[in-house]
Scaffold this motif. Structure first.
Motif, PDB file in Angstrom:
ATOM      1  N   ILE A 172      -1.750  -4.749  -4.688  1.00 22.20           N
ATOM      2  CA  ILE A 172      -0.932  -3.540  -4.654  1.00 22.20           C
ATOM      3  C   ILE A 172      -1.868  -2.347  -4.821  1.00 22.20           C
ATOM      4  CG2 ILE A 172       0.889  -2.202  -5.767  1.00 22.20           C
ATOM      5  CD1 ILE A 172       2.093  -4.862  -6.728  1.00 22.20           C
ATOM      6  N   LEU A 173      -1.959  -1.522  -3.782  1.00 27.28           N
ATOM      7  CA  LEU A 173      -2.777  -0.310  -3.851  1.00 27.28           C
ATOM      8  C   LEU A 173      -1.856   0.900  -3.937  1.00 27.28           C
ATOM      9  CD1 LEU A 173      -5.727  -0.745  -1.308  1.00 27.28           C
ATOM     10  CD2 LEU A 173      -5.570  -1.447  -3.705  1.00 27.28           C
ATOM     11  N   THR A 174      -2.071   1.732  -4.945  1.00 26.74           N
ATOM     12  CA  THR A 174      -1.312   2.975  -5.104  1.00 26.74           C
ATOM     13  C   THR A 174      -2.205   4.152  -4.703  1.00 26.74           C
ATOM     14  OG1 THR A 174      -2.019   3.367  -7.383  1.00 26.74           O
ATOM     15  CG2 THR A 174      -0.124   1.891  -7.052  1.00 26.74           C
ATOM     16  N   ARG A 175      -1.750   5.359  -4.988  1.00 28.64           N
ATOM     17  CA  ARG A 175      -2.550   6.524  -4.623  1.00 28.64           C
ATOM     18  C   ARG A 175      -3.801   6.677  -5.490  1.00 28.64           C
ATOM     19  NH1 ARG A 175       2.175   9.637  -6.363  1.00 28.64           N
ATOM     20  NH2 ARG A 175       1.921  10.491  -8.456  1.00 28.64           N
ATOM     21  N   ASP A 176      -3.959   5.810  -6.485  1.00 34.88           N
ATOM     22  CA  ASP A 176      -5.205   5.814  -7.248  1.00 34.88           C
ATOM     23  C   ASP A 176      -6.376   5.391  -6.378  1.00 34.88           C
ATOM     24  OD1 ASP A 176      -3.964   6.652  -9.552  1.00 34.88           O
ATOM     25  OD2 ASP A 176      -3.642   4.628 -10.313  1.00 34.88           O
ATOM     26  N   CYS A 180       0.869  -1.179   0.000  1.00 30.30           N
ATOM     27  CA  CYS A 180       0.000   0.000   0.000  1.00 30.30           C
ATOM     28  C   CYS A 180       0.903   1.226   0.000  1.00 30.30           C
ATOM     29  CB  CYS A 180      -0.898   0.001   1.238  1.00 30.30           C
ATOM     30  SG  CYS A 180      -1.980   1.448   1.332  1.00 30.30           S
ATOM     31  N   THR A 181       0.882   1.980  -1.078  1.00 31.41           N
ATOM     32  CA  THR A 181       1.788   3.106  -1.252  1.00 31.41           C
ATOM     33  C   THR A 181       1.046   4.328  -1.774  1.00 31.41           C
ATOM     34  OG1 THR A 181       3.756   3.893  -2.455  1.00 31.41           O
ATOM     35  CG2 THR A 181       2.377   2.266  -3.572  1.00 31.41           C
ATOM     36  N   LYS A 225      -0.358   5.450  11.385  1.00 29.08           N
ATOM     37  CA  LYS A 225      -1.712   5.931  11.646  1.00 29.08           C
ATOM     38  C   LYS A 225      -2.728   5.086  10.897  1.00 29.08           C
ATOM     39  CE  LYS A 225      -4.964   8.838  12.949  1.00 29.08           C
ATOM     40  NZ  LYS A 225      -5.439   8.896  14.363  1.00 29.08           N
ATOM     41  N   SER A 226      -2.457   4.796   9.640  1.00 21.15           N
ATOM     42  CA  SER A 226      -3.354   3.979   8.829  1.00 21.15           C
ATOM     43  C   SER A 226      -3.511   2.591   9.432  1.00 21.15           C
ATOM     44  CB  SER A 226      -2.822   3.882   7.393  1.00 21.15           C
ATOM     45  OG  SER A 226      -3.666   3.096   6.587  1.00 21.15           O
ATOM     46  N   LYS A 277      -3.541   6.554   2.602  1.00 19.77           N
ATOM     47  CA  LYS A 277      -3.001   6.676   3.953  1.00 19.77           C
ATOM     48  C   LYS A 277      -2.796   8.164   4.265  1.00 19.77           C
ATOM     49  CE  LYS A 277       0.606   4.294   2.733  1.00 19.77           C
ATOM     50  NZ  LYS A 277       1.911   3.598   2.693  1.00 19.77           N
ATOM     51  N   PRO A 278      -3.040   8.626   5.492  1.00 15.80           N
ATOM     52  CA  PRO A 278      -3.150   7.886   6.755  1.00 15.80           C
ATOM     53  C   PRO A 278      -4.555   7.351   7.080  1.00 15.80           C
ATOM     54  CG  PRO A 278      -3.189  10.217   7.209  1.00 15.80           C
ATOM     55  CD  PRO A 278      -2.948  10.070   5.722  1.00 15.80           C
ATOM     56  N   ASN A 279      -5.490   7.463   6.158  1.00 15.31           N
ATOM     57  CA  ASN A 279      -6.804   6.861   6.397  1.00 15.31           C
ATOM     58  C   ASN A 279      -6.661   5.339   6.462  1.00 15.31           C
ATOM     59  OD1 ASN A 279      -8.953   9.127   6.100  1.00 15.31           O
ATOM     60  ND2 ASN A 279      -7.512   9.496   4.434  1.00 15.31           N
ATOM     61  N   PRO A 280      -7.521   4.673   7.210  1.00 13.17           N
ATOM     62  CA  PRO A 280      -7.452   3.216   7.293  1.00 13.17           C
ATOM     63  C   PRO A 280      -8.037   2.507   6.080  1.00 13.17           C
ATOM     64  CG  PRO A 280      -9.286   4.020   8.609  1.00 13.17           C
ATOM     65  CD  PRO A 280      -8.533   5.237   8.124  1.00 13.17           C
ATOM     66  N   ASP A 281      -8.741   3.244   5.226  1.00 17.09           N
ATOM     67  CA  ASP A 281      -9.519   2.647   4.141  1.00 17.09           C
ATOM     68  C   ASP A 281      -8.736   1.698   3.236  1.00 17.09           C
ATOM     69  OD1 ASP A 281     -10.617   5.219   5.104  1.00 17.09           O
ATOM     70  OD2 ASP A 281     -12.284   4.741   3.776  1.00 17.09           O
TER      71      ASP A 281
END
Length: 224
Positions: A127-131, A101-102, A167-168, A136-140
């Motif tokens: 793999i989760l990007t900023r899309d 997660c980036t 935080k996430s 982050k820092p949200n937990p979603d």
């Protein structure tokens, strides 16, 4: 290695890694260069939020291009974290789900995997990007990965080097591991409540997953 709050639970099934500063060595110049490129001088404002709040699409696209140029330069200079291959081998052989997660984009992630990991240890489930928003820092994003894996957040570990990572992970209910470096030591005093364990090298996570009592007893700082 530093124990802060608790030892790794034995029901862990998956690990989520940040990328910049976690899977690869920190590049402290990168984020200041991004801020300079888009004219963001207030350090309290998040870079992605700043771009999202720009008034026109044209301004947003220009800002995204400018930070992308910085990310390309960082990708070319990327170096792996010590212990990276050893940890990925262990996780693969022991059937842990590996995920990333980036807040970066996908090409640098693919570059790191291809350049520094042998094929047999290089598979990541998600793999989760900023899309993926919110980032982050949200937990979603971590909760989303947990859902995709059909796991409870308590069965996941978040490994990262920043406040956003800790935080996430903490907010999502994951076990959190801080990878220490020369610029994030303040998190151990200022945000200790977010961090379960801090390590100096990625491969120090292996004995913790193994429940090594000797390692546990050697951890220096308690949460008291």
């Amino acid at each position: 290695m530093t124990r802060l709050n608790r030892l790794i639970p034995q029901n862990i099934k998956a690990i989520i890694f940040d990328m910049d500063g976690t899977l690869c060595l920190p590049q402290p110049w990168m984020f200041p260069a991004m801020r300079q490129a888009i004219g963001l001088h207030d350090k309290s404002i998040d870079i992605l939020q700043f771009i999202e709040d720009l008034p026109t699409l044209e301004e947003k696209l220009l800002a995204e291009k400018r930070i992308h140029d910085v990310e390309v330069k960082a990708m070319e200079e990327m170096k792996p974290q010590p212990g990276l291959v050893e940890l990925m081998k262990y996780l693969t052989l022991n059937n842990y789900s590996k995920n990333i997660c980036t807040r970066n984009i996908l090409p640098p992630v693919n570059n790191l995997i291809k350049k520094f990991l042998p094929t047999e240890w290089s598979n990541f489930d998600y793999i989760l990007t900023r899309d993926f928003r919110p980032t982050k820092p949200n937990p979603d994003p971590l909760l989303h990965i947990a859902k995709l894996l059909n796991l409870e957040p308590q069965q996941l570990i978040m490994v990262g080097d920043s406040f956003d990572d800790m935080k996430s992970g903490h907010s999502a209910g994951c076990f959190t591991i801080l990878l220490k470096n020369h610029v994030n030591g303040h998190l151990l005093s200022e945000h200790k409540e977010l961090i379960d364990v801090a390590v100096d090298y990625l491969n120090e996570i292996i004995p913790l997953l193994q429940g090594d009592e000797a390692v546990a007893e050697s951890l220096a700082i308690s949460s008291a």
